[in-house]
Design an enzyme around this catalytic site. Structure first.
Site, PDB file in Angstrom:
ATOM      1  N   CYS A 159      52.513  35.672  17.073  1.00 44.29           N
ATOM      2  CA  CYS A 159      53.353  36.333  17.935  1.00 44.29           C
ATOM      3  C   CYS A 159      53.809  37.246  17.449  1.00 44.29           C
ATOM      4  O   CYS A 159      54.179  37.297  16.248  1.00 44.29           O
ATOM      5  CB  CYS A 159      54.329  35.043  18.226  1.00 44.29           C
ATOM      6  SG  CYS A 159      55.308  35.462  19.570  1.00 44.29           S
ATOM      7  N   LEU A 160      54.007  38.557  18.314  1.00 45.20           N
ATOM      8  CA  LEU A 160      54.586  39.672  17.950  1.00 45.20           C
ATOM      9  C   LEU A 160      55.807  39.598  17.491  1.00 45.20           C
ATOM     10  O   LEU A 160      56.468  40.379  17.027  1.00 45.20           O
ATOM     11  CB  LEU A 160      54.147  40.726  18.922  1.00 45.20           C
ATOM     12  CG  LEU A 160      52.905  41.126  19.175  1.00 45.20           C
ATOM     13  CD1 LEU A 160      52.739  42.213  20.376  1.00 45.20           C
ATOM     14  CD2 LEU A 160      52.181  41.730  18.000  1.00 45.20           C
ATOM     15  N   GLN A 198      60.195  39.408  25.259  1.00 45.92           N
ATOM     16  CA  GLN A 198      60.102  40.062  24.006  1.00 45.92           C
ATOM     17  C   GLN A 198      60.229  41.397  23.818  1.00 45.92           C
ATOM     18  O   GLN A 198      60.391  41.843  22.920  1.00 45.92           O
ATOM     19  CB  GLN A 198      58.339  39.987  23.604  1.00 45.92           C
ATOM     20  CG  GLN A 198      58.012  38.528  23.450  1.00 45.92           C
ATOM     21  CD  GLN A 198      56.601  38.342  23.163  1.00 45.92           C
ATOM     22  OE1 GLN A 198      55.694  38.740  23.781  1.00 45.92           O
ATOM     23  NE2 GLN A 198      56.119  38.380  21.873  1.00 45.92           N
ATOM     24  N   HIS A 217      50.460  30.865  26.103  1.00 48.78           N
ATOM     25  CA  HIS A 217      51.299  31.461  25.090  1.00 48.78           C
ATOM     26  C   HIS A 217      52.524  32.291  25.743  1.00 48.78           C
ATOM     27  O   HIS A 217      53.765  32.307  25.653  1.00 48.78           O
ATOM     28  CB  HIS A 217      50.705  32.094  24.040  1.00 48.78           C
ATOM     29  CG  HIS A 217      51.417  32.721  22.977  1.00 48.78           C
ATOM     30  ND1 HIS A 217      51.484  32.273  21.657  1.00 48.78           N
ATOM     31  CD2 HIS A 217      52.323  33.584  23.080  1.00 48.78           C
ATOM     32  CE1 HIS A 217      52.430  32.969  20.951  1.00 48.78           C
ATOM     33  NE2 HIS A 217      52.983  33.718  21.692  1.00 48.78           N
ATOM     34  N   GLU A 218      51.886  33.265  26.734  1.00 46.87           N
ATOM     35  CA  GLU A 218      52.936  34.311  27.346  1.00 46.87           C
ATOM     36  C   GLU A 218      53.952  33.543  28.426  1.00 46.87           C
ATOM     37  O   GLU A 218      54.871  33.849  28.495  1.00 46.87           O
ATOM     38  CB  GLU A 218      52.246  35.302  27.907  1.00 46.87           C
ATOM     39  CG  GLU A 218      50.983  36.110  26.938  1.00 46.87           C
ATOM     40  CD  GLU A 218      51.871  36.722  25.668  1.00 46.87           C
ATOM     41  OE1 GLU A 218      53.197  36.726  25.719  1.00 46.87           O
ATOM     42  OE2 GLU A 218      51.393  36.588  24.548  1.00 46.87           O
ATOM     43  N   GLY A 237      48.708  39.919  23.920  1.00 45.10           N
ATOM     44  CA  GLY A 237      49.463  39.591  25.096  1.00 45.10           C
ATOM     45  C   GLY A 237      50.860  39.836  24.790  1.00 45.10           C
ATOM     46  O   GLY A 237      51.386  39.942  23.432  1.00 45.10           O
ATOM     47  N   HIS A 262      56.620  32.100  27.057  1.00 52.22           N
ATOM     48  CA  HIS A 262      57.732  32.995  26.598  1.00 52.22           C
ATOM     49  C   HIS A 262      58.533  33.149  27.862  1.00 52.22           C
ATOM     50  O   HIS A 262      59.956  32.956  27.723  1.00 52.22           O
ATOM     51  CB  HIS A 262      57.203  34.546  26.227  1.00 52.22           C
ATOM     52  CG  HIS A 262      56.906  34.573  25.013  1.00 52.22           C
ATOM     53  ND1 HIS A 262      57.798  34.570  23.853  1.00 52.22           N
ATOM     54  CD2 HIS A 262      55.617  34.983  24.256  1.00 52.22           C
ATOM     55  CE1 HIS A 262      57.141  34.820  22.578  1.00 52.22           C
ATOM     56  NE2 HIS A 262      55.829  35.245  22.991  1.00 52.22           N
TER      57      HIS A 262
END
Ligand code: ZN
Length: 170
Positions: A91-92, A51, A133-134, A46, A137
């Protein structure tokens, strides 16, 4: 298509609240395409627009093993949730760190496709976790902010050590 560069913790842009998309135009469609490409290239499941430095409510997710179930979501909103599930997340924007947190087990979410179609999705398991999670963000929340105070301290210690010793030679 273009690869976008991913903002890393502790970049303050990751703590900003994103605005709703009010106009679905070519820019938003291109953003979705570029975000998907960036997510696949980074082997993520995701990615959220902040991000990549864009403060708009746009996410892309794909939790399939085959990497062929892309779901781009514009203005996603959770309308119902139930249960609780604990799992390990990463997480990226925080490379190499994983930790266990708790989320809603099942959710219903409403969103708009890049083509402007409204849709509703019911999700549980990994997809539900990833969407939560997204969406976090989009509200400026990183998963480490959902850790207990003690675990957050451990994270900070880990992070500082990484910063001082980027090669990991210890
Ligand atoms: Zn993330």
């Amino acid at each position: 298509m273009a690869l976008l560069s991913i903002k890393l913790y502790p970049d303050p842009i990751l703590n900003q609240v994103c605005s709703e998309v009010t106009q679905l135009d070519d820019n938003i469609q291109k953003l979705c395409t570029d975000m998907a490409e960036t997510m696949y290239k980074s082997r993520g499941i995701g990615l959220a627009a902040p991000q990549v430095g864009i403060l708009q409510r746009v996410i892309v997710v794909d939790v399939s093993d085959e990497r062929n179930e892309l779901v781009p979501m514009i203005n996603p909103k959770i309308t119902w949730s139930e249960g609780k599930v604990t799992s390990e997340e990463g997480c990226l924007s925080i490379p190499d760190y994983r930790d266990t947190i708790s989320r809603k087990k099942s959710i219903k979410v409403e969103a708009i496709t890049p083509k402007g179609e409204h849709f509703q999705l019911e999700a549980d398991g990994l997809l539900a976790i990833c969407i939560q999670h997204e969406i976090d963000h989009l509200d400026g929340i990183l998963f480490i902010q959902r850790l207990s105070r003690l675990k957050r301290e451990l994270f900070k210690r880990w992070f500082n050590k990484q910063q001082n010793n980027p090669e990991g030679l210890d």
